[in-house]
Design an enzyme around this catalytic site. Structure first.
Site, PDB file in Angstrom:
ATOM      1  N   SER A 101      34.930  41.862  52.770  1.00 33.87           N
ATOM      2  CA  SER A 101      34.242  41.322  53.672  1.00 33.87           C
ATOM      3  C   SER A 101      34.907  40.419  54.944  1.00 33.87           C
ATOM      4  CB  SER A 101      32.981  40.748  52.614  1.00 33.87           C
ATOM      5  OG  SER A 101      33.577  40.232  51.478  1.00 33.87           O
ATOM      6  N   GLU A 119      38.036  33.547  45.582  1.00 31.83           N
ATOM      7  CA  GLU A 119      38.973  34.903  44.397  1.00 31.83           C
ATOM      8  C   GLU A 119      39.111  34.599  43.593  1.00 31.83           C
ATOM      9  OE1 GLU A 119      38.003  38.457  45.015  1.00 31.83           O
ATOM     10  OE2 GLU A 119      39.327  38.630  42.752  1.00 31.83           O
ATOM     11  N   GLY A 145      34.295  32.022  42.022  1.00 36.61           N
ATOM     12  CA  GLY A 145      33.000  31.911  42.623  1.00 36.61           C
ATOM     13  C   GLY A 145      32.360  31.510  42.349  1.00 36.61           C
ATOM     14  N   ASP A 165      29.072  38.063  46.189  1.00 44.41           N
ATOM     15  CA  ASP A 165      29.471  40.222  45.176  1.00 44.41           C
ATOM     16  C   ASP A 165      29.903  40.383  44.554  1.00 44.41           C
ATOM     17  OD1 ASP A 165      29.400  42.879  45.794  1.00 44.41           O
ATOM     18  OD2 ASP A 165      31.277  42.585  47.679  1.00 44.41           O
TER      19      ASP A 165
HETATM   20  C1  LIG Z   1      32.857  44.050  44.645  1.00 50.14           C
HETATM   21  S1  LIG Z   1      34.783  43.047  44.787  1.00 50.14           S
HETATM   22  C2  LIG Z   1      34.549  41.762  46.610  1.00 50.14           C
HETATM   23  C3  LIG Z   1      33.884  42.682  47.845  1.00 50.14           C
HETATM   24  C4  LIG Z   1      34.357  42.011  48.723  1.00 50.14           C
HETATM   25  N1  LIG Z   1      33.298  40.944  48.789  1.00 50.14           N
HETATM   26  C5  LIG Z   1      33.598  43.246  49.698  1.00 50.14           C
HETATM   27  O1  LIG Z   1      32.883  43.469  50.531  1.00 50.14           O
HETATM   28  O2  LIG Z   1      35.140  43.598  50.994  1.00 50.14           O
HETATM   29  C6  LIG Z   1      34.479  41.465  44.146  1.00 50.14           C
HETATM   30  C7  LIG Z   1      35.772  40.565  43.842  1.00 50.14           C
HETATM   31  O3  LIG Z   1      35.518  39.265  42.801  1.00 50.14           O
HETATM   32  C8  LIG Z   1      36.567  39.032  42.176  1.00 50.14           C
HETATM   33  N2  LIG Z   1      36.181  38.212  41.556  1.00 50.14           N
HETATM   34  C9  LIG Z   1      35.611  39.082  39.904  1.00 50.14           C
HETATM   35  N3  LIG Z   1      34.695  37.830  38.868  1.00 50.14           N
HETATM   36  C10 LIG Z   1      35.798  36.978  39.683  1.00 50.14           C
HETATM   37  C11 LIG Z   1      35.151  35.531  39.901  1.00 50.14           C
HETATM   38  N4  LIG Z   1      34.334  35.079  38.596  1.00 50.14           N
HETATM   39  N5  LIG Z   1      35.641  35.066  41.326  1.00 50.14           N
HETATM   40  C12 LIG Z   1      35.444  35.164  42.209  1.00 50.14           C
HETATM   41  N6  LIG Z   1      35.940  36.258  42.241  1.00 50.14           N
HETATM   42  C13 LIG Z   1      35.503  37.316  41.203  1.00 50.14           C
HETATM   43  C14 LIG Z   1      37.463  40.369  42.168  1.00 50.14           C
HETATM   44  O4  LIG Z   1      38.389  40.751  40.918  1.00 50.14           O
HETATM   45  C15 LIG Z   1      36.869  41.475  43.184  1.00 50.14           C
HETATM   46  O5  LIG Z   1      37.489  40.820  44.450  1.00 50.14           O
END
Ligand SMILES: C[S@@+](CC[C@H](N)C(=O)[O-])C[C@H]1O[C@@H](n2cnc3c(N)ncnc32)[C@H](O)[C@@H]1O
Length: 282
Positions: A101, A119, A145, A165
């Site tokens: 994204s 992230e 996030g 996401d």
């Molecule tokens: C589904 S992936 C994101 C994919 C990205 N949005 C895309 O469409 O390419 C979820 C991401 O959230 C990160 N993550 C996990 N917990 C999180 C948090 N509490 N805050 C921010 N990022 C987090 C993970 O490391 C992972 O990279």
């Protein structure tokens, strides 16, 4: 934090999420006024579909890999910005890459627009920060996030989108998505929010959608894509997005691309979709 998006990049859920994201970005780019795109769970930004992680699951073959044959012209017209974003990233990062994204957002930023990518994984945040270090339109934040969402809205531009996401590693994250959307839409009522969810247990998604339908003071859309009958709550049988304050054209666009994607991405001959209005206009 066990979730690594590199294993899932380009799968059917990414396809729906990224197609809807590009439709919203196209809408924001239609006016000269600058916008800000906030990505609360950003990931790595660029993935190599030939890398070991993507190869181990092979998920992209049943997602982006099934889009090679063109759709009908009216569907292709709606998918064109998504395909252009993939091509733009491939031109810069290699022919076997697939954009996350942040890269899709970055493809749409104009001189005055901003992309804020949050992230929590330290290595991913560092990789992303390094990747975009020379682009003053973007900012990478190593933060939680959900906390960042509250802190970053409303943005100074007062115009833009928030993509939420999360990895859904913890129980109750679907309800958390619903509550966060309600709270955020009160704090920044004119922002466009895209909240992504997996569909395993359909009743959890229905519950979250009902909460939003009753509680939102802004219009919203529920866009579901099913690639399998939702009979087994342990299987990922579909995916969806809640879009709060959708561009006025999005519902009609979704009525075109959702059936095409459902047919193309169906796993065992069963593909279905839902495009439903929630909130005051629902
Ligand atoms: C589904 S992936 C994101 C994919 C990205 N949005 C895309 O469409 O390419 C979820 C991401 O959230 C990160 N993550 C996990 N917990 C999180 C948090 N509490 N805050 C921010 N990022 C987090 C993970 O490391 C992972 O990279």
């Amino acid at each position: 934090m066990n979730y690594r998006h590199a294993f899932h990049a380009g799968n059917f859920a990414d396809v729906l999420k990224h197609v809807v994201l590009t439709r919203v970005l196209v809408h924001l780019c239609a006016k000269d006024k600058p916008f800000r795109a906030i990505d609360t769970h950003a990931g790595l930004g660029v993935y190599d579909l030939e890398a070991e992680e993507a190869g181990r699951t092979g998920e992209w073959h049943d997602g982006f890999g099934r889009l090679e044959t063109p759709f009908a012209a009216e569907v292709e017209a709606l998918l064109a910005p998504y395909r252009a974003a993939v091509e733009g990233v491939r031109a810069r990062h290699g022919a076997t890459t697939y954009p996350g994204s942040p890269a899709i957002i970055r493809e749409h930023l104009r001189a005055g627009d901003k992309g804020v990518f949050v992230e929590l994984h330290p290595i991913d945040a560092e990789t992303l920060a390094h990747r975009y270090a020379s682009d003053s339109r973007t900012k990478v934040m190593h933060l939680d996030g959900w906390t960042a969402l509250n802190a970053l809205i409303p943005p100074p531009e007062r115009r833009g989108l928030v993509l939420i996401d999360p990895p859904y590693e913890e129980r109750g994250e679907i309800d958390r998505l619903g509550q966060s959307l309600l709270k955020a839409a009160r704090k920044w009522p004119t922002g466009i929010y895209l909240g992504w969810y997996p569909i395993k247990d359909l009743s959890a998604v229905d519950r979250m959608a009902a909460t939003l339908d009753a509680g939102l003071e802004r219009p919203a859309l529920r866009l579901d894509l099913m690639i399998e009958r939702p009979d087994d709550p342990t299987r990922l049988s579909g995916t969806g997005l809640i879009v709060v304050n959708p561009p006025w054209t999005l519902a009609a666009e979704a009525e075109q691309f959702l059936p095409a994607l459902a047919e193309r991405l169906a796993r065992t001959g069963y593909g279905a979709f839902r495009c439903e209005r929630l909130g005051p206009e629902g």
